[in-house]
Structures are given as C-alpha cells and as structure tokens.
Design a protein around this motif. Structure first.
Motif, short mmCIF file in Angstrom:
data_model
loop_
_atom_site.label_atom_id
_atom_site.label_comp_id
_atom_site.label_asym_id
_atom_site.label_seq_id
_atom_site.Cartn_x
_atom_site.Cartn_y
_atom_site.Cartn_z
N ARG A 1 13.19 37.05 134.10
CA ARG A 1 14.06 36.39 133.11
C ARG A 1 14.84 37.47 132.34
NH1 ARG A 1 13.74 31.14 131.81
NH2 ARG A 1 15.80 31.69 131.05
N HIS A 2 15.75 38.15 133.07
CA HIS A 2 16.50 39.25 132.45
C HIS A 2 17.44 38.75 131.35
CE1 HIS A 2 14.74 42.02 135.23
NE2 HIS A 2 15.00 41.17 136.21
N ASP A 3 17.87 37.48 131.49
CA ASP A 3 18.71 36.91 130.44
C ASP A 3 17.96 36.89 129.11
OD1 ASP A 3 16.92 35.12 131.68
OD2 ASP A 3 18.01 33.37 130.91
N ILE B 1 16.27 39.11 123.52
CA ILE B 1 15.36 39.64 122.50
C ILE B 1 15.64 41.12 122.19
CG2 ILE B 1 13.47 38.02 122.95
CD1 ILE B 1 11.99 40.36 124.37
N ASN B 2 16.50 41.76 122.97
CA ASN B 2 16.67 43.21 122.79
C ASN B 2 18.06 43.68 122.39
OD1 ASN B 2 14.08 44.00 123.28
ND2 ASN B 2 14.39 44.46 125.45
N HIS B 3 19.11 43.02 122.79
CA HIS B 3 20.42 43.69 122.72
C HIS B 3 20.87 43.98 121.29
CE1 HIS B 3 22.16 39.63 122.10
NE2 HIS B 3 23.08 40.30 121.47
N ASP C 1 7.60 42.67 129.06
CA ASP C 1 6.92 42.85 130.35
C ASP C 1 6.74 41.50 131.06
OD1 ASP C 1 6.79 45.49 130.15
OD2 ASP C 1 4.65 45.62 129.61
N MET C 2 6.31 40.52 130.28
CA MET C 2 6.09 39.20 130.87
C MET C 2 7.40 38.60 131.39
SD MET C 2 3.14 37.02 128.97
CE MET C 2 3.63 37.44 127.38
N LEU C 3 8.46 38.77 130.60
CA LEU C 3 9.75 38.21 131.02
C LEU C 3 10.27 38.94 132.26
CD1 LEU C 3 11.41 37.78 127.49
CD2 LEU C 3 10.56 35.96 128.98
#
Ligand code: UTP
Length: 292
Positions: A84-86, A91-93, A77-79
């Motif tokens: 900061r989609h990069d 952290i997710n992919h 949420d903060m990103l």
C-alpha cells in the motif's frame, strides 16, 4: 528589509472543553477534518509558507500530537508488506525533517498568551509566526503565505483579520482601525472580546500572527485579562505605537473548528471538495435539504 520568519509556534495546550467528552483523552487538535487532523492542516500551511522550525506548546494528554509528527515504522512496514505505497505516502510525505520540530509543555493552561510565552526560549530574538489549528482556512495561496508576502514589505507585527457579525465580537480580539490600504489595515487599538455595543469595529483577529520577539516582554508580565487567562491580545495591544502593526484581510474561507458548528461545517466543505467523497455526499445533502 524585515528579518525573515523561520519559526512557527503552534499553541496546542488548551483543554478543548467545548468538545468534551471527545477531548477527554484526545487532543482537540487531533480531531479530523475528513481524514486529516486539524494540527496537520496548520503544519502543512506553515510548510507551504517556507517555515523551517515547528514549535509545539503542548500540555497534559497531548502526546498523540508528538506521535503524529514522528515516523511510524511498524505501520509503514505493515503497509509496505501489503504493497500500500499510496498509504505510506499519506503518512509520510508531510513529516518535518528530524530536528525541525520542538516541543515544550505549558504546565498549566493559563491562556493563549501564556502558551506563546512558553515558547520564548525556543524562539529567541527573531520574528516568528503563530498558527492556531482551530482556525482552519481554505485559501490559495495558504493564508500564512499571503501574510508573509506582505510582511516582506511591511515588517513589524501582523495579524490575520476578517469582519464578523457585530453580534459575535465578544468571541474575538477586535481591531481599532487606522489607515486602510486594500487588504492591509493599520491597527491603532485592540480589544479582547468586547461587547457588540462597545466594539471599536467588527474587524476581528483570526488565528494567524506574525510577531516580533518584543511581545515576550509584555507576555512575561503575566497579566491575567478577560476570562482570567493571560491573553495574547493584551500583549499585542501594548506593541501598538512601536513597530508597524497591521491587520491583514486574508483571501480564503475560514472555519472556526474550536466550535462544534464550525467543525461540522468544515467537514462538510472539505468532504464536498474531496475527489472520492464529493460526488457521494452531494446527493445525500440534496435529499436532506428537501426534508429540512
Ligand atoms: P481556545 O480559546 O479555543 O481554548 O484556544 P481551548 O482550551 O483550546 O478550547 P475550549 O474553549 O476549552 O473548548 C485557542 C488556541 O489556544 C490554545 C488552544 O490549544 C487552541 O489552539 N491554548 C489555549 C493553549 O495552548 N493554552 C491555553 O492555555 C489556552
């Protein structure tokens, strides 16, 4: 046609004493190589090999590993708010899907063999892979994929192997070798941590395994071997002569990140390959080497 390998075990219950005090409150497997923890490299390698279920054998003080493979809503949420989609992708992919990960605890760190045995009910009656995150392997395709490609023809049990200097055999499980066919060697014996003078060869087991579930019967006997631990190698030795058992000489560069020197070498090698860091590190290393 051998049964497919769908599950992988990640033993992460060890104490990591060689990295104390860093590992006093942080799992060894969370130590980063550049910006990624060791355990993530191992999980990504398993994903690249088509593994569908990831089984972690953890222990006390290892909850950071569970958190790492969970969604981090607050951080995402903060990103997002900062556009900061990069970093959200970073952290997710690689997160496994819900239900693909299971954790079980090794209540006492009695050795690698014991850790693998702790996964028996989650594995059931099918072949499985074991990956030790300390053994970081730079290979293309990744080493477990290379092994599974050969396993598809050979079946049985298979361990990743490489030649080590004879002076170092007492750090490894070492093979007695039968027939050799290129990258594949027939295993006729296995000795845990032999002295150089009595080692049957210098071909040594590295932390990637494809195992049949029969190994659990041998592990369940709870035999304490070298170093007072329940050794995986001892159970593997008992499988020889049953189903086919092969060593696989993987193509790639392996770093022993369970040791300080291997960990430092891995950080340098991966930083040199890193698109942003490589060009900054290279002149620094050149300068340094002039003064050595
Ligand atoms: P190591 O032999 O490197 O032991 O384990 P360790 O305890 O992690 O580290 P040191 O030697 O004290 O520094 C090889 C792998 O087996 C796992 C470790 O987590 C590591 O991935 N392991 C070892 C377990 O899961 N349980 C154990 O009881 C021992």
């Amino acid at each position: 046609m051998p049964r497919p390998v769908r599950k992988a075990v990640f033993p992460v219950g060890g104490l990591g004493t060689r990295f104390l005090p860093a590992t006093k409150s942080m799992p060894k497997e969370m130590l980063p190589i550049v910006d990624k923890p060791l355990i993530q490299y191992a999980v990504e390698e398993a994903q690249a090999a088509g593994i569908e279920q990831f089984i972690f054998v953890t222990g006390r003080g290892k909850t950071a590993i569970e958190d790492h493979f969970d969604n981090s809503f607050e951080l995402a949420d903060m990103l997002r708010a900062r556009k900061r989609h990069d970093l959200i992708d970073a952290i997710n992919h690689w997160l496994p899907e819900a239900g693909q990960v299971a954790y079980t605890r090794q209540q006492d760190p009695l050795g690698l063999g014991h850790a693998v045995w702790c996964a028996r009910n989650l594995i059931g009656d099918e072949p499985f892979a074991v990956l030790l995150a300390d053994d970081l392997i730079l290979g293309e395709p990744p080493s477990l994929k290379q092994m599974l490609d050969r396993y598809a023809d050979l079946g049985g049990n298979m361990v990743a192997v490489m030649d080590v200097p004879r002076t170092e055999t007492r750090n490894y499980g070492v093979l007695k070798i039968g027939r050799e066919d290129g990258e594949v060697v027939e295993v006729t014996g296995l000795v845990e941590k032999p002295d150089p003078e009595v080692a049957p060869s210098t071909l040594s087991v590295i932390g990637r395994y494809i195992l049949q579930p029969e190994v659990f019967a041998h592990l369940g006997q709870g035999h304490f071997g070298t170093g007072g631990e329940i050794q995986l190698t001892d159970a593997l030795a008992k499988l020889i002569g049953g189903a086919p058992f092969h060593g696989f000489r993987f193509r790639g560069r392996r770093f022993d990140c369970g040791s300080k020197i291997g960990f430092i070498e891995a950080n340098i090698a991966f930083a040199l390959e890193h698109e942003a860091l490589g060009e900054k590190l290279r002149p620094y290393l050149r300068d340094l080497s002039r003064n050595l």
